[in-house]
Design a protein around this motif. Structure first.
Motif, PDB file in Angstrom:
ATOM      1  N   UNK A 107       0.845  -1.195   0.000  1.00 19.25           N
ATOM      2  CA  UNK A 107       0.000   0.000   0.000  1.00 19.25           C
ATOM      3  C   UNK A 107       0.882   1.247   0.000  1.00 19.25           C
ATOM      4  N   UNK A 108       0.306   2.340  -0.461  1.00 24.26           N
ATOM      5  CA  UNK A 108       1.026   3.615  -0.484  1.00 24.26           C
ATOM      6  C   UNK A 108       1.291   4.088   0.946  1.00 24.26           C
ATOM      7  N   UNK A 109       2.414   4.739   1.144  1.00 25.56           N
ATOM      8  CA  UNK A 109       2.670   5.335   2.461  1.00 25.56           C
ATOM      9  C   UNK A 109       1.591   6.365   2.780  1.00 25.56           C
ATOM     10  N   UNK A 110       1.206   6.490   4.041  1.00 24.24           N
ATOM     11  CA  UNK A 110       0.141   7.429   4.419  1.00 24.24           C
ATOM     12  C   UNK A 110       0.432   8.878   4.018  1.00 24.24           C
ATOM     13  N   UNK A 111       1.695   9.244   3.894  1.00 26.22           N
ATOM     14  CA  UNK A 111       2.037  10.627   3.588  1.00 26.22           C
ATOM     15  C   UNK A 111       1.854  10.985   2.113  1.00 26.22           C
ATOM     16  N   UNK A 112       1.612  10.002   1.238  1.00 24.96           N
ATOM     17  CA  UNK A 112       1.360  10.312  -0.169  1.00 24.96           C
ATOM     18  C   UNK A 112      -0.087  10.758  -0.330  1.00 24.96           C
ATOM     19  N   UNK A 113      -0.305  11.910  -0.937  1.00 28.58           N
ATOM     20  CA  UNK A 113      -1.664  12.436  -1.040  1.00 28.58           C
ATOM     21  C   UNK A 113      -2.498  11.838  -2.173  1.00 28.58           C
ATOM     22  N   UNK A 114      -1.874  11.235  -3.179  1.00 23.98           N
ATOM     23  CA  UNK A 114      -2.604  10.751  -4.341  1.00 23.98           C
ATOM     24  C   UNK A 114      -3.456   9.525  -3.994  1.00 23.98           C
ATOM     25  N   UNK A 115      -4.631   9.446  -4.635  1.00 24.33           N
ATOM     26  CA  UNK A 115      -5.501   8.277  -4.458  1.00 24.33           C
ATOM     27  C   UNK A 115      -5.040   7.125  -5.323  1.00 24.33           C
TER      28      UNK A 115
END
Length: 126
Positions: A107-115
């Motif tokens: 999963x994407x790191x929580x700090x990445x804003x993109x969906x």
């Protein structure tokens, strides 16, 4: 599984090109652009390695090269995939697409804003 055969990004260490999708949201929670770029690069490498592992399970196609466009959601699941360059063997192309679509990546790191993020990744099956 043939230990000699493996799929790797065509350029070692690259993991493909990543672009923010049109659905990308703004903001980064106070993270600097440089930190955000490092986080994105790290996730890109993780996705590239995940895809290489998934595609390495494709049977046949030794020496085949192709490029795949795919979109990965924040949950690490592929939301869409298409060929950007054929290997010349329709059966291998379909197996690669199926492998990319079924991949379960980090999963994407929580700090990445993109969906979701779009990738273009070349593969070479060895």
């Amino acid at each position: 599984r043939d230990p000699q055969r493996q799929a790797v990004p065509a350029k070692a260490g690259q993991g493909g090109r990543m672009q923010a999708s049109p659905e990308a949201t703004g903001g980064g929670g106070g993270i600097s652009p440089q930190q955000l770029a490092r986080i994105e690069a790290s996730w890109r490498q993780q996705i590239g390695a995940c895809m290489a592992r998934s595609v390495s399970r494709v049977s046949g196609g030794r020496g085949a090269r192709m490029a795949v466009n795919f979109v990965v959601g924040r949950n690490g699941r592929v939301q869409g995939a298409s060929l950007n360059g054929s290997s010349g063997d329709a059966r291998v192309d379909q197996q690669v697409l199926r492998a990319v679509r079924r991949a379960r990546c980090p999963a994407a790191p929580p700090s990445l804003p993109q969906r979701q993020l779009s990738f273009q990744q070349p593969f070479a099956i060895r």
